[in-house]
Design an enzyme around this catalytic site. Sequence first.
Site, PDB file in Angstrom:
ATOM      1  N   CYS A  96       0.836  -1.203   0.000  1.00 26.37           N
ATOM      2  CA  CYS A  96       0.000   0.000   0.000  1.00 26.37           C
ATOM      3  C   CYS A  96       0.874   1.258   0.000  1.00 26.37           C
ATOM      4  O   CYS A  96       1.450   1.603  -1.029  1.00 26.37           O
ATOM      5  CB  CYS A  96      -0.990  -0.037   1.159  1.00 26.37           C
ATOM      6  SG  CYS A  96      -2.346   1.162   0.979  1.00 26.37           S
ATOM      7  N   HIS A 186      -3.768  -5.182   0.384  1.00 28.34           N
ATOM      8  CA  HIS A 186      -3.212  -5.558   1.687  1.00 28.34           C
ATOM      9  C   HIS A 186      -3.239  -7.070   1.883  1.00 28.34           C
ATOM     10  O   HIS A 186      -4.204  -7.613   2.447  1.00 28.34           O
ATOM     11  CB  HIS A 186      -4.004  -4.885   2.808  1.00 28.34           C
ATOM     12  CG  HIS A 186      -3.690  -3.447   3.008  1.00 28.34           C
ATOM     13  ND1 HIS A 186      -2.666  -3.005   3.818  1.00 28.34           N
ATOM     14  CD2 HIS A 186      -4.264  -2.339   2.478  1.00 28.34           C
ATOM     15  CE1 HIS A 186      -2.621  -1.681   3.791  1.00 28.34           C
ATOM     16  NE2 HIS A 186      -3.576  -1.255   2.985  1.00 28.34           N
ATOM     17  N   GLU A 188      -1.710  -8.748   4.023  1.00 30.26           N
ATOM     18  CA  GLU A 188      -1.593  -9.074   5.446  1.00 30.26           C
ATOM     19  C   GLU A 188      -2.901  -8.909   6.207  1.00 30.26           C
ATOM     20  O   GLU A 188      -3.016  -9.339   7.364  1.00 30.26           O
ATOM     21  CB  GLU A 188      -0.513  -8.193   6.092  1.00 30.26           C
ATOM     22  CG  GLU A 188      -0.937  -6.772   6.458  1.00 30.26           C
ATOM     23  CD  GLU A 188      -1.079  -5.793   5.305  1.00 30.26           C
ATOM     24  OE1 GLU A 188      -1.268  -4.599   5.556  1.00 30.26           O
ATOM     25  OE2 GLU A 188      -1.007  -6.222   4.129  1.00 30.26           O
TER      26      GLU A 188
END
Length: 245
Positions: A96, A186, A188
Amino acid sequence: MKNVLLLKAGDAAHSVRLTVGDYESWFVESLAPGGCRFDILHVHQGARLPPSAEGYDAVMMTGSPLSVTQPEPWMEQAAEFMMNAGEHGVPVLGVCFGHQLLAYAHGARVVRNHQGREIGTVEVRLSEAGREDPLFDGVPERFAIQATHEDIVEHPPEGATVLAGNANTAVQALAFGPRIRGVQFHPEVQPEAMRALILARAEKLEVEAIARGHGPGERVPRLLAGIAPSPAGRRILQNFVEQFT
Protein backbone atom coordinates in the site's frame (compact mmCIF):
# COMPACT_ATOMS: atom_id res chain seq x y z
CA MET A 1 14.44 -18.82 10.27
CA LYS A 2 14.15 -15.79 7.97
CA ASN A 3 15.12 -12.40 9.44
CA VAL A 4 12.78 -9.68 8.18
CA LEU A 5 13.13 -5.94 8.72
CA LEU A 6 9.65 -4.43 8.78
CA LEU A 7 9.46 -0.67 8.25
CA LYS A 8 6.34 0.61 9.98
CA ALA A 9 5.05 3.65 8.12
CA GLY A 10 2.08 4.66 10.26
CA ASP A 11 -0.36 3.73 13.01
CA ALA A 12 -3.83 2.26 12.72
CA ALA A 13 -6.74 4.10 14.34
CA HIS A 14 -7.05 3.61 18.10
CA SER A 15 -10.25 1.56 17.78
CA VAL A 16 -8.53 -0.74 15.27
CA ARG A 17 -5.50 -1.26 17.51
CA LEU A 18 -7.77 -2.14 20.44
CA THR A 19 -9.67 -4.84 18.55
CA VAL A 20 -7.26 -6.39 16.01
CA GLY A 21 -3.84 -4.90 16.71
CA ASP A 22 -1.68 -2.53 14.69
CA TYR A 23 -0.25 -2.83 11.18
CA GLU A 24 2.92 -4.68 12.14
CA SER A 25 1.02 -7.38 14.06
CA TRP A 26 -0.82 -8.44 10.91
CA PHE A 27 2.46 -9.18 9.12
CA VAL A 28 3.79 -11.06 12.11
CA GLU A 29 0.60 -13.11 12.46
CA SER A 30 0.71 -13.99 8.75
CA LEU A 31 4.37 -14.99 8.54
CA ALA A 32 5.84 -15.80 11.96
CA PRO A 33 4.26 -19.29 12.09
CA GLY A 34 6.13 -20.10 8.87
CA GLY A 35 9.51 -19.26 10.33
CA CYS A 36 9.99 -15.50 10.10
CA ARG A 37 11.57 -13.34 12.78
CA PHE A 38 10.79 -9.62 12.64
CA ASP A 39 12.67 -6.50 13.62
CA ILE A 40 10.21 -3.61 13.51
CA LEU A 41 11.34 -0.03 12.91
CA HIS A 42 8.83 2.79 13.44
CA VAL A 43 10.28 4.90 10.64
CA HIS A 44 7.32 7.28 10.63
CA GLN A 45 8.27 8.23 14.19
CA GLY A 46 11.90 8.90 13.33
CA ALA A 47 13.43 5.51 14.15
CA ARG A 48 16.97 5.40 12.79
CA LEU A 49 17.52 3.14 9.83
CA PRO A 50 20.58 0.87 9.88
CA PRO A 51 23.43 1.70 7.48
CA SER A 52 22.29 -1.15 5.23
CA ALA A 53 20.00 -4.17 5.13
CA GLU A 54 22.95 -6.52 5.54
CA GLY A 55 22.03 -9.42 7.81
CA TYR A 56 18.36 -9.39 6.81
CA ASP A 57 16.75 -11.85 4.44
CA ALA A 58 14.07 -9.34 3.41
CA VAL A 59 12.74 -5.82 3.95
CA MET A 60 9.03 -5.00 4.03
CA MET A 61 7.10 -1.77 4.47
CA THR A 62 3.57 -1.45 5.86
CA GLY A 63 0.69 0.74 4.82
CA SER A 64 0.03 4.13 6.39
CA PRO A 65 -2.68 6.78 6.80
CA LEU A 66 -0.01 9.25 5.66
CA SER A 67 0.42 10.13 1.99
CA VAL A 68 3.29 9.99 -0.47
CA THR A 69 1.65 13.02 -2.11
CA GLN A 70 3.04 14.99 0.85
CA PRO A 71 6.64 13.72 1.12
CA GLU A 72 8.47 14.04 4.42
CA PRO A 73 12.20 13.55 5.09
CA TRP A 74 11.67 10.14 6.72
CA MET A 75 9.86 8.95 3.60
CA GLU A 76 12.77 9.95 1.37
CA GLN A 77 15.20 8.20 3.73
CA ALA A 78 13.12 5.02 3.86
CA ALA A 79 12.76 5.01 0.07
CA GLU A 80 16.51 5.34 -0.36
CA PHE A 81 17.09 2.53 2.14
CA MET A 82 14.71 0.17 0.31
CA MET A 83 16.21 1.00 -3.07
CA ASN A 84 19.70 0.37 -1.71
CA ALA A 85 18.59 -2.93 -0.16
CA GLY A 86 17.16 -4.13 -3.47
CA GLU A 87 20.26 -3.07 -5.38
CA HIS A 88 22.38 -5.15 -2.99
CA GLY A 89 20.27 -8.26 -3.45
CA VAL A 90 17.97 -8.05 -0.41
CA PRO A 91 14.33 -8.66 -1.44
CA VAL A 92 11.96 -5.77 -0.75
CA LEU A 93 8.16 -5.78 -0.54
CA GLY A 94 6.16 -2.57 -0.18
CA VAL A 95 2.49 -2.81 0.77
CA CYS A 96 0.00 0.00 0.00
CA PHE A 97 1.91 3.09 1.19
CA GLY A 98 5.12 1.05 0.81
CA HIS A 99 4.15 0.20 -2.78
CA GLN A 100 3.50 3.85 -3.54
CA LEU A 101 6.76 4.95 -1.94
CA LEU A 102 8.73 2.46 -4.03
CA ALA A 103 7.00 3.70 -7.18
CA TYR A 104 7.75 7.32 -6.18
CA ALA A 105 11.40 6.41 -5.63
CA HIS A 106 11.49 4.95 -9.14
CA GLY A 107 10.13 8.17 -10.64
CA ALA A 108 6.35 7.59 -10.70
CA ARG A 109 3.69 10.07 -9.60
CA VAL A 110 1.46 9.15 -6.66
CA VAL A 111 -1.92 10.91 -6.81
CA ARG A 112 -5.36 10.87 -5.23
CA ASN A 113 -7.54 8.38 -7.08
CA HIS A 114 -10.20 10.27 -9.04
CA GLN A 115 -12.44 7.20 -8.70
CA GLY A 116 -12.38 7.60 -4.94
CA ARG A 117 -11.30 5.44 -2.04
CA GLU A 118 -11.07 1.70 -2.58
CA ILE A 119 -11.92 -0.21 0.59
CA GLY A 120 -13.21 -3.63 1.50
CA THR A 121 -12.78 -7.01 -0.13
CA VAL A 122 -12.04 -6.36 -3.80
CA GLU A 123 -11.25 -8.47 -6.84
CA VAL A 124 -7.86 -8.09 -8.49
CA ARG A 125 -6.76 -9.64 -11.78
CA LEU A 126 -3.23 -10.69 -12.62
CA SER A 127 -1.62 -9.46 -15.81
CA GLU A 128 0.17 -11.88 -18.11
CA ALA A 129 3.42 -10.93 -16.35
CA GLY A 130 1.74 -11.38 -12.97
CA ARG A 131 0.68 -14.91 -13.84
CA GLU A 132 4.34 -15.75 -14.43
CA ASP A 133 5.73 -13.90 -11.41
CA PRO A 134 6.78 -16.00 -8.40
CA LEU A 135 5.03 -13.55 -6.06
CA PHE A 136 1.73 -14.94 -7.33
CA ASP A 137 2.65 -18.60 -7.59
CA GLY A 138 -0.46 -20.67 -6.90
CA VAL A 139 -2.73 -17.59 -6.87
CA PRO A 140 -5.67 -17.65 -9.32
CA GLU A 141 -5.79 -15.12 -12.16
CA ARG A 142 -8.68 -13.36 -10.38
CA PHE A 143 -8.59 -13.31 -6.61
CA ALA A 144 -10.30 -11.63 -3.65
CA ILE A 145 -8.10 -9.46 -1.45
CA GLN A 146 -8.52 -6.76 1.21
CA ALA A 147 -7.82 -3.16 0.20
CA THR A 148 -8.00 0.34 1.63
CA HIS A 149 -6.41 3.36 -0.02
CA GLU A 150 -7.12 6.80 -1.46
CA ASP A 151 -3.84 7.30 -3.33
CA ILE A 152 -2.66 5.37 -6.37
CA VAL A 153 0.41 5.08 -8.55
CA GLU A 154 -0.75 7.09 -11.56
CA HIS A 155 1.37 5.22 -14.13
CA PRO A 156 4.05 2.55 -13.70
CA PRO A 157 7.53 4.03 -13.63
CA GLU A 158 9.93 3.34 -16.46
CA GLY A 159 11.36 -0.15 -16.20
CA ALA A 160 8.67 -1.46 -13.84
CA THR A 161 6.16 -4.15 -14.83
CA VAL A 162 2.49 -4.14 -13.85
CA LEU A 163 1.61 -7.50 -12.29
CA ALA A 164 -2.03 -6.89 -11.34
CA GLY A 165 -4.85 -4.36 -11.53
CA ASN A 166 -8.60 -3.81 -11.39
CA ALA A 167 -11.21 -1.29 -12.51
CA ASN A 168 -10.53 1.05 -9.59
CA THR A 169 -6.74 0.89 -9.62
CA ALA A 170 -4.85 -0.14 -12.74
CA VAL A 171 -1.55 -0.50 -10.88
CA GLN A 172 -2.30 -2.97 -8.10
CA ALA A 173 1.11 -4.67 -8.16
CA LEU A 174 4.50 -3.83 -9.61
CA ALA A 175 7.80 -5.57 -10.20
CA PHE A 176 10.76 -3.20 -9.90
CA GLY A 177 13.45 -5.48 -11.23
CA PRO A 178 14.22 -8.96 -9.94
CA ARG A 179 13.93 -8.50 -6.16
CA ILE A 180 11.66 -5.52 -5.45
CA ARG A 181 7.88 -5.84 -5.46
CA GLY A 182 5.02 -3.56 -4.50
CA VAL A 183 1.33 -4.35 -3.96
CA GLN A 184 -1.37 -1.72 -3.55
CA PHE A 185 -3.75 -4.12 -1.79
CA HIS A 186 -3.21 -5.56 1.69
CA PRO A 187 -2.19 -9.24 1.68
CA GLU A 188 -1.59 -9.07 5.45
CA VAL A 189 -5.14 -7.95 6.29
CA GLN A 190 -7.66 -10.60 7.29
CA PRO A 191 -11.47 -10.12 7.22
CA GLU A 192 -11.74 -9.21 10.91
CA ALA A 193 -9.15 -6.45 10.47
CA MET A 194 -10.94 -5.15 7.37
CA ARG A 195 -14.17 -4.97 9.35
CA ALA A 196 -12.41 -2.93 12.04
CA LEU A 197 -10.90 -0.60 9.42
CA ILE A 198 -14.29 0.03 7.81
CA LEU A 199 -15.97 0.71 11.15
CA ALA A 200 -13.18 3.08 12.19
CA ARG A 201 -13.77 5.10 9.01
CA ALA A 202 -17.55 4.80 8.92
CA GLU A 203 -18.28 8.53 9.27
CA LYS A 204 -15.76 9.49 6.59
CA LEU A 205 -17.05 6.76 4.28
CA GLU A 206 -20.59 8.06 4.70
CA VAL A 207 -19.56 11.61 3.82
CA GLU A 208 -17.65 10.39 0.76
CA ALA A 209 -20.58 8.29 -0.42
CA ILE A 210 -23.09 11.13 -0.14
CA ALA A 211 -20.69 13.46 -1.98
CA ARG A 212 -20.66 10.95 -4.85
CA GLY A 213 -24.44 10.81 -5.03
CA HIS A 214 -25.12 7.65 -3.05
CA GLY A 215 -28.01 7.43 -0.62
CA PRO A 216 -27.31 8.01 3.08
CA GLY A 217 -26.67 4.95 5.18
CA GLU A 218 -25.96 2.65 2.23
CA ARG A 219 -22.21 2.36 1.79
CA VAL A 220 -20.95 1.10 5.14
CA PRO A 221 -23.48 -1.78 5.47
CA ARG A 222 -22.73 -2.77 1.87
CA LEU A 223 -18.98 -2.80 2.51
CA LEU A 224 -19.39 -4.83 5.70
CA ALA A 225 -21.64 -7.34 3.96
CA GLY A 226 -19.09 -7.68 1.16
CA ILE A 227 -16.17 -8.70 3.37
CA ALA A 228 -14.97 -12.14 2.34
CA PRO A 229 -12.03 -14.44 3.10
CA SER A 230 -8.85 -13.66 1.19
CA PRO A 231 -6.56 -16.70 1.35
CA ALA A 232 -4.52 -15.35 -1.56
CA GLY A 233 -3.10 -12.69 0.79
CA ARG A 234 -1.22 -15.10 3.03
CA ARG A 235 -0.08 -17.08 -0.02
CA ILE A 236 1.39 -13.92 -1.58
CA LEU A 237 3.32 -13.09 1.59
CA GLN A 238 4.57 -16.64 1.89
CA ASN A 239 5.62 -16.62 -1.77
CA PHE A 240 7.64 -13.48 -1.17
CA VAL A 241 9.51 -15.03 1.74
CA GLU A 242 9.95 -18.47 0.20
CA GLN A 243 10.75 -17.55 -3.40
CA PHE A 244 12.58 -14.24 -3.15
CA THR A 245 14.87 -14.82 -0.17
